[in-house]
Scaffold this motif. Sequence first.
Motif, PDB file in Angstrom:
ATOM      1  N   GLN A 247       0.801  -1.216  -0.101  1.00 29.94           N
ATOM      2  CA  GLN A 247       0.051   0.084   0.018  1.00 29.94           C
ATOM      3  C   GLN A 247       0.818   1.327  -0.105  1.00 29.94           C
ATOM      4  O   GLN A 247       0.357   2.260  -0.710  1.00 29.94           O
ATOM      5  N   LEU A 248       1.978   1.270   0.553  1.00 31.01           N
ATOM      6  CA  LEU A 248       2.958   2.342   0.846  1.00 31.01           C
ATOM      7  C   LEU A 248       3.428   2.577  -0.703  1.00 31.01           C
ATOM      8  O   LEU A 248       3.573   3.766  -1.221  1.00 31.01           O
ATOM      9  N   ALA A 249       4.014   1.463  -1.426  1.00 34.22           N
ATOM     10  CA  ALA A 249       4.363   1.696  -2.639  1.00 34.22           C
ATOM     11  C   ALA A 249       3.341   2.180  -3.681  1.00 34.22           C
ATOM     12  O   ALA A 249       3.657   2.920  -4.465  1.00 34.22           O
ATOM     13  N   ALA A 250       2.296   1.523  -3.510  1.00 33.24           N
ATOM     14  CA  ALA A 250       0.998   1.923  -4.317  1.00 33.24           C
ATOM     15  C   ALA A 250       0.703   3.674  -4.098  1.00 33.24           C
ATOM     16  O   ALA A 250       0.434   4.254  -4.961  1.00 33.24           O
ATOM     17  N   ALA A 251       0.783   4.135  -2.933  1.00 32.27           N
ATOM     18  CA  ALA A 251       0.387   5.319  -2.492  1.00 32.27           C
ATOM     19  C   ALA A 251       1.423   6.231  -3.239  1.00 32.27           C
ATOM     20  O   ALA A 251       1.056   7.466  -3.775  1.00 32.27           O
ATOM     21  N   ALA A 252       2.542   5.858  -3.092  1.00 32.89           N
ATOM     22  CA  ALA A 252       3.790   6.848  -3.823  1.00 32.89           C
ATOM     23  C   ALA A 252       3.773   6.735  -5.235  1.00 32.89           C
ATOM     24  O   ALA A 252       3.958   7.626  -5.600  1.00 32.89           O
ATOM     25  N   ALA A 253       3.322   5.469  -5.794  1.00 33.36           N
ATOM     26  CA  ALA A 253       3.130   5.721  -7.358  1.00 33.36           C
ATOM     27  C   ALA A 253       2.088   6.626  -7.920  1.00 33.36           C
ATOM     28  O   ALA A 253       2.178   7.415  -8.625  1.00 33.36           O
ATOM     29  N   ARG A 254       0.726   6.742  -6.837  1.00 34.57           N
ATOM     30  CA  ARG A 254      -0.214   7.463  -7.358  1.00 34.57           C
ATOM     31  C   ARG A 254       0.172   8.944  -7.182  1.00 34.57           C
ATOM     32  O   ARG A 254      -0.030   9.743  -7.990  1.00 34.57           O
TER      33      ARG A 254
ATOM     34  N   VAL B 282       7.986   3.431  -0.058  1.00 35.42           N
ATOM     35  CA  VAL B 282       7.610   4.542  -0.897  1.00 35.42           C
ATOM     36  C   VAL B 282       8.403   4.815  -2.030  1.00 35.42           C
ATOM     37  O   VAL B 282       8.164   5.067  -3.101  1.00 35.42           O
ATOM     38  N   LEU B 283       9.836   4.523  -1.894  1.00 31.24           N
ATOM     39  CA  LEU B 283      10.924   4.855  -2.764  1.00 31.24           C
ATOM     40  C   LEU B 283      10.621   4.089  -3.852  1.00 31.24           C
ATOM     41  O   LEU B 283      10.613   4.524  -5.267  1.00 31.24           O
TER      42      LEU B 283
ATOM     43  N   ALA C 103      15.603   6.616 -11.441  1.00 25.55           N
ATOM     44  CA  ALA C 103      16.125   6.324 -10.133  1.00 25.55           C
ATOM     45  C   ALA C 103      16.734   7.796  -9.644  1.00 25.55           C
ATOM     46  O   ALA C 103      16.654   7.989  -8.338  1.00 25.55           O
ATOM     47  N   CYS C 104      17.398   8.492 -10.657  1.00 21.73           N
ATOM     48  CA  CYS C 104      17.974   9.804  -9.641  1.00 21.73           C
ATOM     49  C   CYS C 104      17.006  10.539  -9.381  1.00 21.73           C
ATOM     50  O   CYS C 104      16.982  11.191  -8.190  1.00 21.73           O
ATOM     51  N   ALA C 105      15.892  10.918 -10.295  1.00 22.60           N
ATOM     52  CA  ALA C 105      14.974  11.645  -9.634  1.00 22.60           C
ATOM     53  C   ALA C 105      14.092  11.089  -8.401  1.00 22.60           C
ATOM     54  O   ALA C 105      13.737  11.954  -7.489  1.00 22.60           O
ATOM     55  N   GLY C 106      13.846   9.961  -8.581  1.00 21.72           N
ATOM     56  CA  GLY C 106      13.134   9.143  -7.512  1.00 21.72           C
ATOM     57  C   GLY C 106      13.765   9.460  -6.099  1.00 21.72           C
ATOM     58  O   GLY C 106      13.348   9.756  -5.097  1.00 21.72           O
ATOM     59  N   ALA C 107      15.186   9.252  -6.059  1.00 23.82           N
ATOM     60  CA  ALA C 107      16.115   9.372  -4.828  1.00 23.82           C
ATOM     61  C   ALA C 107      16.077  10.766  -4.422  1.00 23.82           C
ATOM     62  O   ALA C 107      16.047  10.941  -2.960  1.00 23.82           O
ATOM     63  N   TRP C 108      16.213  11.861  -5.402  1.00 23.90           N
ATOM     64  CA  TRP C 108      16.055  13.165  -4.968  1.00 23.90           C
ATOM     65  C   TRP C 108      14.782  13.695  -4.425  1.00 23.90           C
ATOM     66  O   TRP C 108      14.779  14.198  -3.313  1.00 23.90           O
ATOM     67  N   LEU C 109      13.656  13.348  -4.915  1.00 25.61           N
ATOM     68  CA  LEU C 109      12.490  13.783  -4.591  1.00 25.61           C
ATOM     69  C   LEU C 109      11.979  13.055  -3.119  1.00 25.61           C
ATOM     70  O   LEU C 109      11.504  13.659  -2.464  1.00 25.61           O
ATOM     71  N   HIS C 110      12.445  11.816  -2.953  1.00 29.85           N
ATOM     72  CA  HIS C 110      12.197  11.078  -1.905  1.00 29.85           C
ATOM     73  C   HIS C 110      12.838  11.811  -0.687  1.00 29.85           C
ATOM     74  O   HIS C 110      12.263  12.021   0.563  1.00 29.85           O
ATOM     75  N   GLY C 111      14.189  12.400  -0.760  1.00 25.78           N
ATOM     76  CA  GLY C 111      15.051  12.729   0.080  1.00 25.78           C
ATOM     77  C   GLY C 111      14.189  14.317   0.360  1.00 25.78           C
ATOM     78  O   GLY C 111      14.140  14.669   1.589  1.00 25.78           O
ATOM     79  N   ARG C 112      14.064  14.943  -0.592  1.00 22.64           N
ATOM     80  CA  ARG C 112      13.446  16.167  -0.238  1.00 22.64           C
ATOM     81  C   ARG C 112      12.165  16.043   0.391  1.00 22.64           C
ATOM     82  O   ARG C 112      11.950  17.047   1.257  1.00 22.64           O
ATOM     83  N   ALA C 113      11.402  15.193  -0.023  1.00 16.45           N
ATOM     84  CA  ALA C 113      10.173  15.033   0.716  1.00 16.45           C
ATOM     85  C   ALA C 113      10.360  14.819   2.426  1.00 16.45           C
ATOM     86  O   ALA C 113       9.842  15.263   3.138  1.00 16.45           O
TER      87      ALA C 113
ATOM     88  N   LEU D 248       8.549  12.303  11.016  1.00 20.37           N
ATOM     89  CA  LEU D 248       7.915  11.700   9.649  1.00 20.37           C
ATOM     90  C   LEU D 248       7.553  10.167  10.064  1.00 20.37           C
ATOM     91  O   LEU D 248       8.369   9.622  10.582  1.00 20.37           O
ATOM     92  N   VAL D 249       6.662   9.553   9.407  1.00 15.41           N
ATOM     93  CA  VAL D 249       6.476   8.180   9.177  1.00 15.41           C
ATOM     94  C   VAL D 249       6.382   8.106   7.579  1.00 15.41           C
ATOM     95  O   VAL D 249       5.820   8.971   7.051  1.00 15.41           O
ATOM     96  N   ALA D 250       6.198   6.910   7.159  1.00 18.05           N
ATOM     97  CA  ALA D 250       6.165   6.662   5.918  1.00 18.05           C
ATOM     98  C   ALA D 250       4.927   6.948   5.242  1.00 18.05           C
ATOM     99  O   ALA D 250       4.964   7.466   3.967  1.00 18.05           O
ATOM    100  N   GLU D 251       3.842   6.742   5.939  1.00 17.69           N
ATOM    101  CA  GLU D 251       2.462   7.199   5.481  1.00 17.69           C
ATOM    102  C   GLU D 251       2.631   8.756   5.051  1.00 17.69           C
ATOM    103  O   GLU D 251       1.803   9.260   4.200  1.00 17.69           O
ATOM    104  N   ASP D 252       3.420   9.551   5.517  1.00 20.09           N
ATOM    105  CA  ASP D 252       3.294  11.039   5.354  1.00 20.09           C
ATOM    106  C   ASP D 252       3.852  11.113   4.164  1.00 20.09           C
ATOM    107  O   ASP D 252       3.814  12.528   3.297  1.00 20.09           O
ATOM    108  N   LEU D 253       4.903  10.575   3.424  1.00 14.54           N
ATOM    109  CA  LEU D 253       5.735  10.612   2.281  1.00 14.54           C
ATOM    110  C   LEU D 253       5.239  10.919   1.011  1.00 14.54           C
ATOM    111  O   LEU D 253       5.428  11.749   0.235  1.00 14.54           O
TER     112      LEU D 253
END
Length: 467
Positions: A245-252, A411-412, A430-440, A448-453
């Motif tokens: 569900q976390l992976a799916a939420a991040a994809a959305r 989430v990543l 992969a580069c954009a995902g890592a940067w956005l994940h860190g910026r979030a 923070l908890v993973a559900e917030d990301l």
Amino acid sequence: MNELLTPAEMTQADALAIAGGVSGYHLMQRAGWAVARAARRLGPCRTLVLCGPGNNGGDGYAVARLLDGAGWPVRLAALAPPKPGTDAALVAAEWSGPTAPFTPAEAARADLVIDAVFGAGLARDVDGLVADTLAAARRILAIDTPSGVDGGTGAVRGRAAQAEITVTFFRRKPGHCLLPGRDLCGRIVLDDIGLPSAVLDQIQPQARANTPALWTLPVLPASTQKYARGYVSVLGSASMTGAAQLAAAAARHGGAGMVTIVAPGHAGRYSHVPAGLIVNDQPLDELLADKRRTTWVCGPGLGQDAARDALPKLLAAGRQVVADADALGAHAGHPEALRGAAVITPHEGEFAKLFGPSGTDRLGAARAAAKRVGTIVLLKGSDTVIAAPDGRAAINGTGTSALATAGAGDVLSGLVAALLAGGMPAWEAACAGAWLHGRAGELLGPGLVAEDLPVAIARAMRELRLE
């Protein structure tokens, strides 16, 4: 200026500039000006400049002369004299100010110690007198890298003292971005000192700092429909349903127009998912007949047996696969089974089980792994490394220790899948995902908890589009 030069490449850059007519002596003087500027922002104080016998020491002699000329109380302690006939020897000959013994006691007396002993191209461990003297300093401004920090890997060779500021030249080194070197450098000041950027055309550096200059988020026309934005399918199981569900939420939130959790025989375990998320319990073989399902996340919460069964089917069907978690654990010691995946996202422990420990050279280890399996490797951590089979590599600089929380990796993987589904090549995704994940993580901060990301990821994407 996101290129990262290894110490050998920086030596080549200097040589090319000098061959092109730039004076090595004047480069050293300009390096001295850059360091002196940084020091003067700290305010006049009793300063001890520690000089080694090489070019780093030559920079130190230039700094000492400039600060002395500005009225600072400066003394210079030389570990050994520069080699006669070198640029460092020419600059050293211009110092006529007071000298001091190279000892811990002298370092302890100073308000500021300028570390010009060894630079990024460290050839041996730092210990004994040098390490003891730097350890006695209360405040350090380092030239190039703190002595003891390997400029190529960020590893500590022997011992290294904490710098408050590190001044480096032309381009940063990988060791400025990789831990523990990144932390030991303190605040990094970069000065071009007049080297022509054209030398990079001959050097062709393969490492970069991961910034939005490396990639562009998909921009879709107003007429785009949901399938054109990308279809992400996340494999789920009866246990650890939260990971899928976390992976799916991040994809959305990461931009995918259609996201489905695929849990054959277990759809009932996902009865409370958000209204816009679809759960499908059809067999995987049937769903692979749908060509719109281009991108899959395989691994989070799936279980190793299920991942071992599903991954070959996804790869044989030619799908874009982000392999994480159980898809990696299922193939410990046999990483070639991951060949064909678009991106794999191991943390340090998973990487070690697949390829062996990364050791002190995370950058080199990630590159070797990517070449071995022909896949983009996103080696997660506080200094995430993204490596491609062709040798390209990027070191991520966004993030916070608050991201060390359960589910952040899931989430990543979902975010990277969304970017892939939206049309980004695997390296850029992969580069954009890592940067956005860190910026979030930075936007959310402590607690923070993973559900917030996922929502914070959307905010980070909006920030980029507004710049």
